[in-house]
Scaffold this active site. Structure first.
Site, PDB file in Angstrom:
ATOM      1  N   VAL A   1       0.829  -1.197   0.000  1.00 35.87           N
ATOM      2  CA  VAL A   1       0.000   0.000   0.000  1.00 35.87           C
ATOM      3  C   VAL A   1       0.868   1.252   0.000  1.00 35.87           C
ATOM      4  O   VAL A   1       1.964   1.259   0.563  1.00 35.87           O
ATOM      5  CB  VAL A   1      -0.963  -0.030   1.209  1.00 35.87           C
ATOM      6  CG1 VAL A   1      -0.210  -0.128   2.524  1.00 35.87           C
ATOM      7  CG2 VAL A   1      -1.891   1.168   1.214  1.00 35.87           C
ATOM      8  N   SER A   2       0.379   2.316  -0.635  1.00 35.30           N
ATOM      9  CA  SER A   2       1.058   3.609  -0.694  1.00 35.30           C
ATOM     10  C   SER A   2       2.380   3.463  -1.452  1.00 35.30           C
ATOM     11  O   SER A   2       2.377   2.993  -2.590  1.00 35.30           O
ATOM     12  CB  SER A   2       1.253   4.167   0.718  1.00 35.30           C
ATOM     13  OG  SER A   2       1.679   5.506   0.688  1.00 35.30           O
ATOM     14  N   MET A   3       3.523   3.864  -0.858  1.00 34.71           N
ATOM     15  CA  MET A   3       4.807   3.630  -1.529  1.00 34.71           C
ATOM     16  C   MET A   3       4.958   2.162  -1.871  1.00 34.71           C
ATOM     17  O   MET A   3       5.656   1.766  -2.806  1.00 34.71           O
ATOM     18  CB  MET A   3       5.965   4.085  -0.654  1.00 34.71           C
ATOM     19  CG  MET A   3       7.335   3.870  -1.283  1.00 34.71           C
ATOM     20  SD  MET A   3       8.689   4.102  -0.106  1.00 34.71           S
ATOM     21  CE  MET A   3      10.103   3.652  -1.117  1.00 34.71           C
TER      22      MET A   3
END
Length: 369
Positions: free
Chosen positions: A229-231
């Protein structure tokens, strides 16, 4: 996204983050709003202290429940304490005297909470280059040898946080979650000094190999997927590209080039010190240089062979939606791109403003695992 602090994106985002996680046991709305009322968005130390002022007494309340044998209450209260203390630690300067003690207390709150889960949580340590990557196996109730998703968070996030939403939604669909602190994250970074790396697939394969060897009695070792998730959108895609044994890939927030993300950000960005920490660089000039390899260009994306789901918000102000379109354009495998459009809840970074917009992704993953 609702801005508790008008015109102040980052502190407002963090308040939304906690409020959304409260649905999954990571907080209480009234407590979170009380914290927010004490924060001066222009004073980072006030942010840290406001969360500590809530996290510490909630931790003590959990201890009282535990001492009195009220273990269900203790579990729920320790989970709230974890998330408040995690929030307090997140923006503390690296040399802040309270940073590591606050992290350790947050982690201890989570460890105390999982002792009282109905379904036993397995703590794991995956050997990695002379040290280890820590994590947790969350299994669905009543499912023998379920399929499993290996997941990393993003930036320097904590594996424990993956329980609040992601873990519960996967478990509801009969899928186990192995939530890991990868290089540059959680205890792997803070305690074991393992920095992030562009070839994140080395860590992904290490966790997969360990799982196949050690979790035969717990999960279906021939049905393991990868997600982040995210980066971590970069990390999951990179792991999938170089490890064809994964059965499915979940890109929860796409990152085409993490160098591009930071090429356009000032050195004063609220997350600058954190990204500098995860790569182990002395300054932002060196940080950007080290991020040059964090890209899915040059044929990396094309190597992904398993079914892949990409979820992104059109209003994402941290990793712009163009990252998702670039990744989708280069995929040659079976894939699905879902973009939550501007104006809808869930259109922000990683749907932090509405986790219900992740349901399609989990359903799609479940059908392919």
């Amino acid at each position: 996204m609702w801005h508790y602090f008008p015109g102040q994106y980052m502190p407002s985002y963090q308040v939304n983050r906690a409020l959304t996680q409260a649905h999954y046991g990571g907080g209480e709305f009234a407590e979170i709003l009380e914290v927010a009322s004490k924060i001066d968005p222009n004073n980072r130390e006030s942010y840290n202290e406001a969360w500590l002022e809530m996290g510490n007494p909630v931790y003590e309340l959990a201890e009282d429940f535990e001492k009195n044998g009220n273990f269900i209450s203790a579990r729920r209260t320790y989970l709230r304490a974890f998330n408040y203390l995690r929030s307090a630690e997140f923006f503390m300067n690296l040399n802040h005297e309270k940073k590591i003690p606050t992290y350790l207390k947050a982690r201890e709150a989570f460890l105390r909470a999982i002792k009282y889960f109905d379904e036993k949580v397995l703590q794991v340590e995956v050997p990695f280059e002379g040290s280890f990557l820590p994590g947790y196996l969350f299994k669905p109730a009543g499912v023998k040898n379920p399929p499993m998703m290996i997941m990393f968070g993003g930036l320097d996030s904590l594996a424990e946080e993956l329980y609040f939403g992601i873990g519960q939604h996967l478990n509801e669909r009969g899928i186990a979650l192995l939530a890991m602190d990868g290089p540059g994250q959680g205890a792997a970074l803070r305690l074991n000094n393992i920095h992030t790396r562009h070839d994140y697939n080395v860590a992904g394969t290490a966790v997969l190999d360990w799982s196949i060897e050690n979790l035969k009695e717990e999960i279906a070792v021939d049905r393991i997927g990868i997600g982040a998730v995210s980066m971590g959108g970069y990390m999951a895609a990179r792991c999938a590209a170089f490890e064809p044994r994964f059965k499915v890939c979940m890109v929860y927030g796409a990152v085409w080039s993490y160098y591009d993300v930071w090429a356009g950000r000032p050195d004063s960005h609220p997350l600058a010190e954190i990204v500098q920490h995860i790569v182990g660089a002395p300054d932002m000039t060196e940080t950007r240089k080290r991020l040059e390899g964090f890209t899915l260009e040059n044929g990396v994306a094309e190597k992904i062979s398993m079914p892949t789901y990409i979820l992104h918000g059109e209003d994402d102000k941290q990793n712009f939606v163009e990252h998702a379109y670039n990744l989708e354009k280069h995929l040659t495998c079976e894939h699905k791109l879902e973009v939550i459009p501007t104006g809808e809840s869930g259109s922000q970074h990683c749907q932090i403003d509405d986790f219900t917009k992740t349901f399609n992704m989990y359903d799609w993953i479940a059908k392919r695992l």
